[in-house]
Design a protein around this motif. Structure first.
Motif, short mmCIF file in Angstrom:
data_model
loop_
_atom_site.label_atom_id
_atom_site.label_comp_id
_atom_site.label_asym_id
_atom_site.label_seq_id
_atom_site.Cartn_x
_atom_site.Cartn_y
_atom_site.Cartn_z
N ASP A 92 0.82 -1.20 0.00
CA ASP A 92 0.00 0.00 0.00
C ASP A 92 0.87 1.26 0.00
OD1 ASP A 92 -2.12 -1.70 0.08
OD2 ASP A 92 -2.58 -1.40 2.20
N MET A 93 1.95 1.24 0.75
CA MET A 93 2.85 2.40 0.78
C MET A 93 3.53 2.59 -0.57
SD MET A 93 4.62 1.95 4.51
CE MET A 93 5.70 3.36 4.30
N TYR A 94 4.01 1.48 -1.15
CA TYR A 94 4.71 1.58 -2.43
C TYR A 94 3.78 2.09 -3.52
CZ TYR A 94 7.97 0.32 -6.15
OH TYR A 94 8.82 0.37 -7.22
N TYR A 95 2.56 1.58 -3.54
CA TYR A 95 1.61 2.03 -4.55
C TYR A 95 1.20 3.48 -4.31
CZ TYR A 95 0.93 -2.29 -7.13
OH TYR A 95 1.11 -3.37 -7.95
N ALA A 96 1.14 3.88 -3.04
CA ALA A 96 0.84 5.28 -2.73
C ALA A 96 1.96 6.18 -3.25
CB ALA A 96 0.67 5.47 -1.22
N VAL A 97 3.20 5.74 -3.07
CA VAL A 97 4.35 6.52 -3.54
C VAL A 97 4.34 6.63 -5.06
CG1 VAL A 97 6.88 6.53 -3.70
CG2 VAL A 97 5.78 6.01 -1.53
N GLN A 98 3.90 5.56 -5.76
CA GLN A 98 3.86 5.61 -7.22
C GLN A 98 2.93 6.72 -7.71
OE1 GLN A 98 5.94 3.59 -9.14
NE2 GLN A 98 6.66 3.20 -7.06
N SER A 309 6.78 4.49 14.44
CA SER A 309 6.79 3.89 13.09
C SER A 309 5.38 3.90 12.50
CB SER A 309 7.32 2.46 13.16
OG SER A 309 8.68 2.44 13.51
N MET A 310 4.38 3.60 13.32
CA MET A 310 2.99 3.62 12.84
C MET A 310 2.63 5.01 12.31
SD MET A 310 0.96 1.51 15.80
CE MET A 310 1.56 -0.05 16.43
N GLU A 311 3.00 6.04 13.05
CA GLU A 311 2.67 7.41 12.64
C GLU A 311 3.34 7.75 11.31
OE1 GLU A 311 3.98 9.59 16.01
OE2 GLU A 311 2.17 9.19 17.21
N ARG A 312 4.60 7.31 11.15
CA ARG A 312 5.33 7.61 9.93
C ARG A 312 4.73 6.87 8.72
NH1 ARG A 312 10.74 8.95 10.01
NH2 ARG A 312 11.34 7.04 8.92
N ILE A 313 4.28 5.63 8.95
CA ILE A 313 3.65 4.87 7.87
C ILE A 313 2.33 5.51 7.46
CG2 ILE A 313 2.50 2.69 7.34
CD1 ILE A 313 4.67 1.31 9.05
N VAL A 314 1.54 5.90 8.43
CA VAL A 314 0.23 6.51 8.14
C VAL A 314 0.41 7.85 7.41
CG1 VAL A 314 -1.83 7.52 9.20
CG2 VAL A 314 -0.98 5.32 9.99
N GLU A 315 1.49 8.56 7.71
CA GLU A 315 1.76 9.81 6.99
C GLU A 315 1.86 9.56 5.49
OE1 GLU A 315 4.30 12.33 10.35
OE2 GLU A 315 5.28 11.54 8.57
N VAL A 316 2.54 8.46 5.12
CA VAL A 316 2.68 8.12 3.70
C VAL A 316 1.33 7.69 3.12
CG1 VAL A 316 3.76 6.55 2.04
CG2 VAL A 316 5.10 7.48 3.93
N LEU A 317 0.60 6.84 3.87
CA LEU A 317 -0.68 6.33 3.38
C LEU A 317 -1.72 7.45 3.23
CD1 LEU A 317 -0.97 3.03 5.47
CD2 LEU A 317 -0.33 3.24 3.06
N ASN A 318 -1.65 8.46 4.08
CA ASN A 318 -2.62 9.55 4.05
C ASN A 318 -2.24 10.67 3.08
OD1 ASN A 318 -4.45 8.47 5.87
ND2 ASN A 318 -3.47 9.40 7.64
N GLU A 319 -0.99 10.64 2.63
CA GLU A 319 -0.53 11.70 1.72
C GLU A 319 -1.28 11.61 0.39
OE1 GLU A 319 2.12 14.92 0.56
OE2 GLU A 319 1.53 14.02 2.48
N LYS A 320 -1.83 12.71 -0.03
CA LYS A 320 -2.54 12.78 -1.30
C LYS A 320 -1.67 13.48 -2.33
CE LYS A 320 -6.28 10.87 0.31
NZ LYS A 320 -6.62 9.49 -0.08
N SER A 321 -1.65 12.91 -3.52
CA SER A 321 -0.84 13.51 -4.58
C SER A 321 -1.32 14.92 -4.90
CB SER A 321 -0.91 12.64 -5.85
OG SER A 321 -0.23 13.26 -6.91
#
Length: 583
Positions: A92-98, A309-321
């Motif tokens: 999910d993080m990798y696809y969010a980054v894409q 670590s949870m907070e840092r992961i959620v930051e990526v998941l919640n980031e909108k392009s």
């Protein structure tokens, strides 16, 4: 935060549910066993009734076996659930980054994203496994054991109701101090990864300037920061052990003292005191409760570590392009015409000065346009707006007569091929890299593209030709070879717009000329935008744009600019003088 993370469990919900169910069943059996032991002692061994001993003995063996099986199944399900959860998180993080725009990636940094995908996900995986097992097992055993202990002797069991809050408040106090330190540690991890990544990429430069010592000091300094922060956090967490031991030993001493009084009372009045079996059961429940408290404290520590670590992961998941398709996007690009209308752009909206200021220019479909300008004149920023790698702040850009913000992003970028000066080749064969331009390209199409890019000649010299393996980053080919392969890759897209961002800087002038001639012959309807440092690379263009400090200083043909642009004339004369001297 928890709700967002739980979305990544998906197909592992079954194992995530089964693990606690098995744990609860195991906990119930473990709590029942001491009671059965007490009955075995009081009504079997103490009364010398072997039939009771046999019956309860068989029941004990069955309970122990079932407890062992439940523990195995719980561990298996928890492992599958935790590993699967981590896999989905990374996915999910990798696809969010894409889907991130360049500005989104700049906000996090590449090193930080790598740390979150690796170290942070591993921390969360370990915590999730602990939660599925220990966080369910310990409370259930503690609650069941407390109930059984109160059943044996409520007065003695009351000690636990005093000890548990003391331990709880102590753990909360420790967590409040440790969490900010761990947040700082993981930010430092980002810096460490950035240093390593930068050093490995620039290893040739480091060695050529003999800067190994400097790099080692830089790495050592950041490692020292991590060591100090971790040491500080561990020193605070170290209070968990003495606090736990204090609660355990205090409980044991009080229970032993009260149990001794109860046994003495039992000698004087058997109905008023503890039996031998009750005492054994109480001691066992005491150990179960205290061990559960100890396990809970370990889970608590693990959650403290993983919370950052949870907070840092959620930051990526919640980031909108920053770049998203609008409603009903356009999927077809009419042609390669490009128009800039009063365009102003900055990488940050609060920047003191925009990168591009009030840019207006029109490029016809099929035209060849050259762009010249000094370092920092924003040539690359100019062309990056065409495939909508960034959005303008003011004004608009149209491609094929349509505002780029109205296009489906993927459809637009499929019609715009960019070749950068520092383009990237990926590990794999030459064919694998070429097929980034068109995954369905035939061998003949690849050869044709490479001939146009003047790459076929050197490819044929390799023993494996087009099956030659390219190392990561293209380290086993020269800079000029890498650029020509990247140009061939872009040509395979058969785009309506081809952008060359100083992408022939590493090839000689003859090869550069051959590439441009091939463009004229093979891509007559493709709009070609060429950023270059050499006047010879653009002097035959239909239009040349001169950029200076984020503005268009002049535009026109080679002959027109020699008359009207002092910047162009100065560059042309300086390069021609250099050529005359060399001759």
């Amino acid at each position: 935060m928890i709700k967002k993370l739980m979305e990544s469990i998906r197909e592992y919900k079954k194992d995530s549910i089964l693990a606690p169910v098995y744990v609860v069943f195991e906990s119930v059996l473990e709590v029942i066993i001491p009671t059965l032991m007490a009955y075995l002692i009081d009504y079997g061994i103490y009364k010398k009734d072997m039939s009771v001993v046999y019956k309860l003995g068989i029941v004990l063996i069955v309970c122990a076996g079932l407890s062992l099986l439940s523990g195995f199944l719980a561990g298996r399900s928890a492992s599958i659930a935790a590993a699967g959860f981590a896999k989905n998180l990374r996915h999910d993080m990798y696809y969010a980054v894409q889907d991130f725009s360049f500005s989104n990636i700049d906000r996090f940094s590449t090193a930080s994203i790598v740390t979150r995908l690796t170290t942070d996900v591993t921390n969360v995986q370990n915590a999730y496994m602990m939660i599925l097992r220990a966080a369910f097992r310990s409370p259930f055993i503690m609650i069941f054991a407390l109930i059984m202990a109160f059943r044996i002797d409520a007065g003695i069991a009351f000690i636990f109701l005093i000890i548990i809050p003391v331990l709880g408040f102590g753990l909360i106090f420790i967590a409040s101090y440790v969490h900010p330190v761990f947040k700082r540690v993981f930010r430092t991890y980002d810096k460490l990864n950035n240093v390593v990544q930068e050093n490995l990429r620039g290893m040739r430069v480091v060695k050529s300037f003999t800067r190994e010592g400097h790099e080692e000091k830089k790495f050592g300094a950041i490692s020292e920061w991590i060591y100090k922060d971790f040491s500080k956090a561990e020193k605070i967490l170290a209070f968990n052990a003495p606090l736990m031991q204090f609660c355990v030993y205090a409980a044991m001493i009080l229970i032993s003292w009260l149990s001794a009084k109860a046994i003495v009372a039992s000698n004087n009045n058997p109905a008023a005191g503890l039996s031998t079996g009750d005492l054994m059961g109480l001691i066992t429940y005491t150990m179960q409760i205290l061990m559960s408290l100890m396990m809970l404290s370990m889970v608590f520590v693990m959650i403290i570590v993983s919370r950052a670590s949870m907070e840092r992961i959620v930051e990526v998941l919640n980031e909108k392009s920053d770049l998203e398709n609008g409603a009903d996007p356009v999927h077809s690009v009419k042609d390669g015409s490009v128009t800039f209308e009063n365009v102003t752009f900055a990488y940050a909206r609060k920047a003191d000065k925009p990168v591009l200021q009030n840019i207006s220019v029109s490029i016809g479909a099929g035209q060849t346009v050259g762009i010249l300008g000094g370092t920092g004149s924003s040539k690359s920023s100019f062309v990056q707006l065409i495939p909508r790698l960034y959005d303008v702040i003011d004004g608009k850009i149209t491609v094929g007569g349509t505002d780029v913000r109205k296009y489906d992003i993927e459809s637009l970028r499929n019609q715009v091929a960019m070749v950068l000066q520092k383009n990237v080749l990926f590990s794999g064969t030459i064919k694998d890299n070429l097929r980034w331009g068109n995954e369905n390209a035939t061998d003949e199409e690849m050869v044709e593209a490479c001939r146009a890019a003047q790459a076929d000649s050197f490819i044929q010299e390799f023993p494996d030709k087009y099956d030659t393996y390219i190392e990561q980053g293209g380290t086993n080919v020269s800079g000029g070879q890498k650029q020509r392969l990247c140009i061939a890759r872009a040509l395979l897209k058969k785009p309506k717009i081809l952008i060359l961002d100083d992408s022939t800087s590493a090839v000689d002038t003859k090869t550069d000329s051959l590439i441009r001639e091939a463009f004229k012959e093979r891509l007559p309807e493709t709009t070609k935008i060429i950023i270059a440092q050499r006047v010879t690379s653009v002097q035959d263009a239909d239009k040349i744009i001169i950029m200076d400090d984020g503005k268009i200083s002049a535009e026109g043909t080679h002959e027109e600019l020699l008359k009207t642009s002092s910047i162009y004339r100065e560059v042309y004369e300086s390069q021609n003088k250099g050529k005359a001297v060399n001759e």
